[in-house]
Design a protein around this motif. Structure first.
Motif, PDB file in Angstrom:
ATOM      1  N   ALA A 170       0.702  -1.062  -0.122  1.00 24.74           N
ATOM      2  CA  ALA A 170      -0.044  -0.057   0.050  1.00 24.74           C
ATOM      3  C   ALA A 170       0.883   1.355   0.037  1.00 24.74           C
ATOM      4  O   ALA A 170       0.560   2.267  -0.748  1.00 24.74           O
ATOM      5  N   TYR A 173       2.529   1.755  -3.318  1.00 20.23           N
ATOM      6  CA  TYR A 173       1.507   2.167  -4.362  1.00 20.23           C
ATOM      7  C   TYR A 173       1.178   3.798  -4.208  1.00 20.23           C
ATOM      8  O   TYR A 173       1.302   4.743  -4.981  1.00 20.23           O
ATOM      9  N   ARG A 181      -0.983   7.034 -10.441  1.00 19.51           N
ATOM     10  CA  ARG A 181      -2.096   6.502 -10.018  1.00 19.51           C
ATOM     11  C   ARG A 181      -3.430   6.658 -10.556  1.00 19.51           C
ATOM     12  O   ARG A 181      -4.360   5.462 -10.444  1.00 19.51           O
ATOM     13  N   VAL A 185      -5.871   3.204 -11.579  1.00 18.47           N
ATOM     14  CA  VAL A 185      -7.188   3.072 -11.303  1.00 18.47           C
ATOM     15  C   VAL A 185      -7.942   2.950 -12.225  1.00 18.47           C
ATOM     16  O   VAL A 185      -8.785   2.192 -12.520  1.00 18.47           O
ATOM     17  N   GLY A 262     -14.117  -0.589  -7.831  1.00 21.78           N
ATOM     18  CA  GLY A 262     -13.248  -0.084  -6.946  1.00 21.78           C
ATOM     19  C   GLY A 262     -12.422  -1.331  -6.204  1.00 21.78           C
ATOM     20  O   GLY A 262     -12.031  -1.169  -5.188  1.00 21.78           O
ATOM     21  N   GLU A 265      -8.711  -0.229  -4.627  1.00 18.23           N
ATOM     22  CA  GLU A 265      -8.576   0.365  -3.410  1.00 18.23           C
ATOM     23  C   GLU A 265      -8.843  -0.735  -2.193  1.00 18.23           C
ATOM     24  O   GLU A 265      -8.092  -0.663  -1.244  1.00 18.23           O
ATOM     25  N   GLU A 266      -9.997  -1.380  -2.505  1.00 26.70           N
ATOM     26  CA  GLU A 266     -10.365  -2.471  -1.374  1.00 26.70           C
ATOM     27  C   GLU A 266      -9.203  -3.397  -1.128  1.00 26.70           C
ATOM     28  O   GLU A 266      -9.204  -3.606  -0.006  1.00 26.70           O
ATOM     29  N   ASN A 269      -6.429  -2.080   0.763  1.00 23.44           N
ATOM     30  CA  ASN A 269      -6.567  -1.697   2.261  1.00 23.44           C
ATOM     31  C   ASN A 269      -6.551  -3.000   2.924  1.00 23.44           C
ATOM     32  O   ASN A 269      -6.439  -3.025   4.100  1.00 23.44           O
TER      33      ASN A 269
END
Length: 282
Positions: A170, A173, A181, A185, A262, A265-266, A269
């Motif tokens: 993370a 990134y 970025r 995405v 999404g 991002e999930e 995390n």
């Protein structure tokens, strides 16, 4: 024909254009550096090496891909069934054909397939630990690929080939340029749609061919040429596709809750930092 120098490559309109032409380049040396605030690694001049020679130098993009693909194989928990099915096909041929030998022509593969099934049984029978090893490979693959991207992105912005130390995916990134970025995405959102469509097409192909095998109209001799043509077409598409999929497994397909716009991002995390002594980047 002489390969172009790294410094003669066109910049490209987007980050993706820029990176795709540069990621094949390798580096001879990786050296640790320290500043007052951080620890990082600096790489020597990039070189473009042919074929397997790439592995003689540092190419974290290709190395990361190998770790990722190894993880994909580890995730295929029923791998031993492949060897068993192969052996049954060979035995079936021996029983039906007028063959003078008791062994298939490739006796080494025949024997090793039994050994592979035996060895793989240890991993297949320990589902949780197999998944842990698989995810370690996958996360390491992502880490190495991020460090490769970071190295080339750093040169574009600072004229220095470098990436940050550490194994936190993370953080690696987050350290990328904002504009890069944003493009990643966008690529991940496109992938979410394209992969689901690809997976649905693969499943439909398999169902169609399987249904035809069970159909009364597929009796020999007419079905042989048709089946051969269909499998050749399927093989061609597998080779040409940039995506991979094992059927009848947990790859994200239509309706899978883990693959949506999404998802990137999930996933970032949910990735936990793996601390190890030393550095696995070299």
């Amino acid at each position: 024909m002489t390969e172009p120098s790294y410094y003669d490559l066109k910049d490209g309109k987007t980050w993706m254009d820029y990176l795709r032409t540069r990621l094949p380049y390798s580096f001879n040396l990786v050296e640790e550096r320290r500043s007052s605030q951080s620890r990082y690694f600096e790489l020597s001049e990039p070189v473009l090496l042919p074929g397997f020679n790439t592995a003689e130098r540092h190419n974290f993009w290709q190395r990361g891909n190998i770790y990722y693909m190894s993880g994909k194989l580890l995730d295929y928990h029923s791998m031993s069934e492949i060897g068993e099915s192969y052996r049954m096909a060979e035995v079936g041929q021996l029983l039906t054909d007028s063959c003078t030998t008791i062994w298939p022509l490739d006796r080494f593969t025949f024997y090793n397939s039994m050994q592979m099934e035996k060895i793989w049984g240890f991993a297949q029978g320990n589902h949780l630990d197999r998944e842990r090893v698989m995810m370690t490979n996958v996360i390491l693959g992502v880490e190495l690929c991020l460090k490769a991207v970071s190295t080339h992105a750093s040169f574009r912005e600072t004229c220095s080939f470098r990436f940050n130390a550490g194994h936190d995916v993370a953080k690696l990134y987050a350290a990328l340029p904002d504009s890069l970025r944003s493009e990643i995405v966008a690529e991940s959102e496109a992938f979410a749609k394209e992969y689901v469509a690809f997976r649905a097409e693969v499943e439909a192909d398999i169902r169609r061919i399987f249904d035809q095998c069970l159909s009364p109209s597929s009796a020999p001799p007419n079905n042989k040429k048709q089946a051969e043509a269909e499998w050749n077409e399927l093989a061609r598409r597998i080779k040409e596709s940039t995506y991979t999929a094992f059927v009848n497994l947990n790859d994200p397909g239509e309706g899978n809750k883990y693959l949506h716009e999404g998802w990137l991002e999930e996933a970032l995390n949910q990735v936990k930092l793996i601390e190890e002594p030393g550095d696995i980047s070299q």
